[in-house]
Design a protein around this motif. Structure first.
Motif: not given
Length: 235
Positions: A90-93, A99-104, A150-153, A194-202
Motif C-alpha cells: 500500500g501507500s504511506c506518508g 525519505i523521498n516520494v516513490r521510495d519504498v 528504508h527499513v524500520g518502525n 502463527g502466520c507470517r506478515a509484512l508491510a511493503v509500502l510505497t
C-alpha cells in the motif's frame, strides 16, 4: 465455504495473500503481475483475485481502509481459508527528511495508538512486528532491483484526518519512517495465528515537504512494491 465478507469457494484462496487497501489496486496488481488471475471475490465490491507468480499460487485481495476493515478480511482469510503468508502492499506518508516520494518503506515494527486487538491485550503494550524471514527477503529483493528502500518502525494510524500535529511531531522525533493505517493489526493477527506478515509500502506523499505523487504516476511507482512483496514470499 463463503464467509460474511468473502464468497470464494474452498481452494480459491492461496496460502500467500497480498493485501492492498484499494480493491481496484488489487485488480491492477493481479492483472499486471499474476498469470491467469481469476476473480474469486467481489462481495461489497472488495475484489480478490487468485493466480500464479512464477508457478506459485497467489491471492491479491483488497482489505479496505483502516485496521478494523483489514481485521475482518485478514481474520477470515486466515481462519476460514488457511492463509499463511500475508503481505500488505500500500501507500504511506513519509515522516523523515531523508525519505523521498516513490521510495519504498518496509515495516519492521508498527507503532499505534490503538488497534482492534487492544481489547485482547488489555494492559499489555504488545509490540507488533514483521516476520523476519519475509523482511530479510524483501530487503534483498529491493536491493537487487535498485529500489531506494528504508527499513524500520512505521506508524499505523487509526484516523485519516488527524488533528494532532503534536503526535506527528513525536513520531518524527522518534524516527518513525512513515504513516499508514493497517500494518499494526495485520502483525497482531499474524502473531496470534502463527502466520507470517509484512508491510511493503510505497511513499505517495510526505508529511514534512508536502510533496505528493500524482495519481497518474501511482501505478507505475507501485510496481516495485508489488514485485518486492512477491519475491519476498517465494525467494
Amino acid at each position: 465455504m463463503p464467509t460474511p465478507h468473502i464468497s470464494a469457494a474452498k481452494g480459491d484462496i492461496a496460502e500467500t495473500v497480498l493485501l492492498p487497501g484499494d480493491p481496484y489496486r488489487a485488480k491492477w496488481a493481479a492483472e499486471t503481475f499474476l498469470d491467469n488471475p481469476k476473480l474469486v471475490n467481489e462481495v461489497r465490491g472488495m475484489f480478490g483475485f487468485t493466480g500464479t507468480y512464477k508457478g506459485n499460487p497467489v491471492t491479491i485481495h483488497g482489505s479496505g481502509m483502516g485496521m478494523p476493515s483489514l481485521s475482518i478480511y485478514a481474520n477470515e482469510l486466515i481462519t476460514e481459508y488457511g492463509a499463511k503468508t500475508l503481505i500488505r502492499i500500500g501507500s504511506c506518508g513519509a515522516m523523515q527528511k531523508n525519505i523521498n516520494v516513490r521510495d519504498v518503506i518496509i515495516g519492521m515494527s508498527a507503532t499505534t495508538l490503538s488497534t482492534p486487538s487492544r481489547g485482547i491485550f488489555k494492559e499489555i503494550n504488545f509490540a507488533p512486528c514483521a516476520d523476519y524471514g519475509l523482511l530479510e527477503k524483501a530487503v534483498a529483493a529491493a536491493r537487487a532491483k535498485g529500489t531506494t528502500t528504508h527499513v524500520g518502525n512505521i506508524y499505523s494510524a487509526d484516523v485519516f484526518y488527524d488533528e494532532r500535529p503534536d503526535l506527528n511531531e513525536i513520531m518524527i522525533r522518534h524516527g518513525i519512517l512513515g504513516v499508514e493505517m493497517e500494518a499494526a493489526e495485520l502483525y497482531n493477527l499474524a502473531a496470534r495465528h502463527g502466520c507470517r506478515a509484512l508491510a511493503v509500502l510505497t511513499v505517495s506523499d510526505h508529511l514534512i515537504t508536502h510533496e505528493a505523487l500524482p495519481s497518474s504516476e501511482r501505478e507505475s511507482s507501485f510496481g516495485d512494491m508489488v514485485e518486492i512483496a512477491l519475491q519476498a514470499a517465494f525467494a
